[in-house]
Design a protein around this motif. Sequence first.
Motif, mmCIF file in Angstrom:
data_model
loop_
_atom_site.group_PDB
_atom_site.id
_atom_site.type_symbol
_atom_site.label_atom_id
_atom_site.label_comp_id
_atom_site.label_asym_id
_atom_site.label_seq_id
_atom_site.Cartn_x
_atom_site.Cartn_y
_atom_site.Cartn_z
ATOM 1 N N ALA A 148 0.867 -1.357 -0.106
ATOM 2 C CA ALA A 148 0.035 0.125 0.169
ATOM 3 C C ALA A 148 1.003 1.417 -0.050
ATOM 4 O O ALA A 148 0.408 2.229 -0.753
ATOM 5 N N ALA A 149 1.911 1.358 0.696
ATOM 6 C CA ALA A 149 3.017 2.308 0.806
ATOM 7 C C ALA A 149 3.581 2.722 -0.660
ATOM 8 O O ALA A 149 3.535 3.737 -1.362
ATOM 9 N N HIS A 150 3.970 1.573 -1.194
ATOM 10 C CA HIS A 150 4.289 1.736 -2.625
ATOM 11 C C HIS A 150 3.378 2.265 -3.622
ATOM 12 O O HIS A 150 3.702 3.058 -4.439
ATOM 13 N N GLN A 151 2.166 1.681 -3.536
ATOM 14 C CA GLN A 151 1.020 2.323 -4.286
ATOM 15 C C GLN A 151 0.883 3.700 -4.120
ATOM 16 O O GLN A 151 0.625 4.507 -5.032
ATOM 17 N N LEU A 152 0.807 4.130 -2.759
ATOM 18 C CA LEU A 152 0.843 5.778 -2.711
ATOM 19 C C LEU A 152 1.809 6.235 -3.252
ATOM 20 O O LEU A 152 1.657 7.423 -3.884
ATOM 21 N N VAL A 153 3.093 6.041 -3.033
ATOM 22 C CA VAL A 153 4.277 6.848 -3.617
ATOM 23 C C VAL A 153 4.108 6.869 -5.243
ATOM 24 O O VAL A 153 4.153 7.748 -5.791
ATOM 25 N N ALA A 154 3.838 5.573 -5.785
ATOM 26 C CA ALA A 154 3.767 5.291 -7.256
ATOM 27 C C ALA A 154 2.453 6.340 -7.873
ATOM 28 O O ALA A 154 2.387 6.233 -8.977
ATOM 29 N N THR A 155 1.557 6.397 -7.023
ATOM 30 C CA THR A 155 0.502 7.285 -7.542
ATOM 31 C C THR A 155 1.151 8.762 -7.923
ATOM 32 O O THR A 155 0.253 9.347 -9.006
ATOM 33 N N TYR A 156 2.037 9.249 -7.390
ATOM 34 C CA TYR A 156 2.376 10.491 -7.731
ATOM 35 C C TYR A 156 3.975 10.501 -8.133
ATOM 36 O O TYR A 156 4.140 11.265 -9.012
ATOM 37 N N ASN B 50 10.196 3.030 -11.349
ATOM 38 C CA ASN B 50 11.254 2.474 -12.194
ATOM 39 C C ASN B 50 10.698 1.502 -13.198
ATOM 40 O O ASN B 50 9.846 0.500 -12.781
ATOM 41 N N PRO B 51 10.839 1.589 -14.563
ATOM 42 C CA PRO B 51 10.356 0.694 -15.427
ATOM 43 C C PRO B 51 10.368 -0.843 -15.197
ATOM 44 O O PRO B 51 9.590 -1.796 -15.422
ATOM 45 N N ALA B 52 11.275 -0.886 -14.398
ATOM 46 C CA ALA B 52 11.981 -2.306 -14.272
ATOM 47 C C ALA B 52 11.532 -2.857 -13.031
ATOM 48 O O ALA B 52 11.829 -4.144 -12.373
ATOM 49 N N SER B 53 10.717 -2.113 -12.167
ATOM 50 C CA SER B 53 10.257 -2.433 -10.769
ATOM 51 C C SER B 53 9.445 -3.689 -10.815
ATOM 52 O O SER B 53 8.402 -3.971 -11.470
ATOM 53 N N VAL B 54 9.882 -4.639 -9.950
ATOM 54 C CA VAL B 54 9.053 -5.895 -9.614
ATOM 55 C C VAL B 54 7.831 -5.464 -8.708
ATOM 56 O O VAL B 54 6.644 -5.852 -8.972
ATOM 57 N N ASP C 158 14.698 -7.661 -1.134
ATOM 58 C CA ASP C 158 15.714 -7.883 -2.229
ATOM 59 C C ASP C 158 15.440 -7.500 -3.645
ATOM 60 O O ASP C 158 15.957 -7.065 -4.542
ATOM 61 N N ALA C 159 13.878 -7.807 -3.748
ATOM 62 C CA ALA C 159 13.383 -7.356 -5.029
ATOM 63 C C ALA C 159 13.203 -5.704 -5.358
ATOM 64 O O ALA C 159 13.037 -5.315 -6.220
#
Length: 716
Positions: free
Chosen positions: A649-657, A661-665, A684-685
Amino acid sequence: MTAFPRVLFDEAHSESWTIRRDVAETMNPGHPDDSGYVRAAGLLRGLGHSVDAHVEGPLTPGLLSARDVLVIAHPSADRWERTTGLGSPVFPVEELDAIEEYVRDGGGLVVLAEYEQEKYGSNLTELLARFGVGVEHTLVRDPGSAHNGVASWVLGTPRNASHDSRSGQDLLAGARRACFYRAGTLTVSDHATVLFATSPTATPANRPLAVAVRHGEGRVVVVADSDLFGDDSIGDYDHAALWGNLVTWAARVPAVKSSAVKSSAAEGSAVGSAEAAEDAEDAGARAEFQALKDAVEAIRPLQAKDGSIQEESDRERAAELVSKIVGHVERLAPRFPHDAAYLAAVVADFGKWVDQGLGVPDFLDALDAFHPDTQRVDGLEHLVVFPMYTQNGTTFRHIEAVWIRTIWPEWLAELERTRYDNPMFVPIAFEDFTSGYDTNSAVLFPETVAVRETPARFTWGGIFADREAARFRVVSGAAAATLKLALPPDAARLIASQELAQDTFVLWDLIHDRTHSHGDLPFDPFMIKQRMPYWLYSLEELRCDLTAFGEAVKLEREGVPHARYVQLAILFDRLFRFPITGNRVRNYDGLGGQLLFSYLHRNDVVRWTDNRLSVDWDRLAEGVADLRGEVEKLYRDGIDRSKLAHWLAAHQLVATYVAPNPASVWAGGAEALPVEGFPKAVVDAVLPDEFPLSMFYEALRRKLGDVVDSTKGIRA
């Protein structure tokens, strides 16, 4: 020179306005608000300005030199206005000369004129002519752009070019609406900045109503109406913000304080002798500290990363240097009597280190004896000597010597006692330091010291507010110039004044630091010991800054002067310095700045158009509060989530704005993450640069990278 402007309000020349309520009631018993600038003075005091009335005697060079702004508000003969009844509205030539010289040498002047100016029996026009400004004998009327339908209550038209090009300031930041009640108009030279003018439908049309002028090193503001800042009108439109902007812009630019040793002011006198003795003592202590530094620097190349002396051939030389270090500490100790037990423990720990063969040093006893948290006294100095690494500096636990000074003004102590309890917080400034602090490090933390075992708890943490403030000023000033950001006058003053910036950072740090332990926390806030994706660190640091910003908004409303500056410091440091500082490997502070910029830009609070950055100052606090709300909701919801669900959820919040990285897992969601080996496999991912810099920040880093690098080891 003080951090906040010192304002002198002239009332000794039969002015029509007073900053004293009792005098306003005497001047105009039926309607004292029509004779008072009491609220205007109070507003300035709420901004930190000191404001006094000049009620007797001439305006002399000596009197003016002690002030940063002089305000002259509509001098008049008693025939036309209710006045203070003090002096004559005509300034003698000696006073005109003194005022002009004062401005030329850097002082500020704010003049409030009136409609049909010539009739009032003053020589205000003679004074203003010295600065290239005239007041036309007229009354503006504008039925098509009037307040409450009164043709002579004219709504000024803000000029788009209301920026002072020389200083890069926007005098109308947050203040683009103003009504001029019975105004005249002004004439100006080409170098003046017109702030407001009459509209094309007014009579006369397109004429200046408020202007800003530079004269020598000083600044002059002239307004063709005095009513708009009176007690009955300053609450209208944006008058309050405009008044604050104009006086702050006009104020003398803060001088850079010299760090040179004080000179005796009265040679041969008792005071002069005492100062000379103090200077000699200080010079002796500084020479002793320099010798201590030399010994510390000499032993550093002999130390391994863990602080030990590993080469047997180096141990004899190291023991000699330790003896020198101990000698310097013992000779400096009398200057720090409040640290006697600590410095004795330092000497003892050095002795044990040598006796035990100069292995990994153990300074636990000295660390246990050092308690700056119990000695928070403004100006109190400490001599700190430890084997330690420096955060954002060096990872080696080499010996360091630091001479520090506590920053603990009474206004801050009161806020800590009554509102923001933080007993571990110790704001400090450098007096001098060894090379481990000739780096980007701006903290002194006990957990960095070499010890045999970790103490049960740490009781203090030191933050070098002077270094924070100095690098903020360098980077923010360069960023504003590079991005062509027109600064509000208070922001420009913050960047210009080390003293103001330092006090600002102390308040910011106080609130930020305690926020780590307050709020809806789904995890241990001191998560540096935990293994988790770095954007969690980003959000925690940003949460604390957004909280500090919100608290500063409240404090500003309550009249705490530094609170407005805390908001500006958070905005500029987060937007300008954080994203482009350091490398791009798990740069959690940088990501927090990227997120703040992207959120504000997405919501049109910050704009990057025509290669120029602009800020909607009226909506800034609201925009920051909205982002804070999103982060706090993430935290509240996280209490009921699994760890992995919260991380996603934290990743999604940041990624909203901030685009990942295009290579992000991780951008692929739960389905893309490893199933086995939690938490190590999913951590590690995470890519080293999971959220790369945007094109805006890549360009900014290229332009400001050298500026950021230049702040390494910066001294105030």
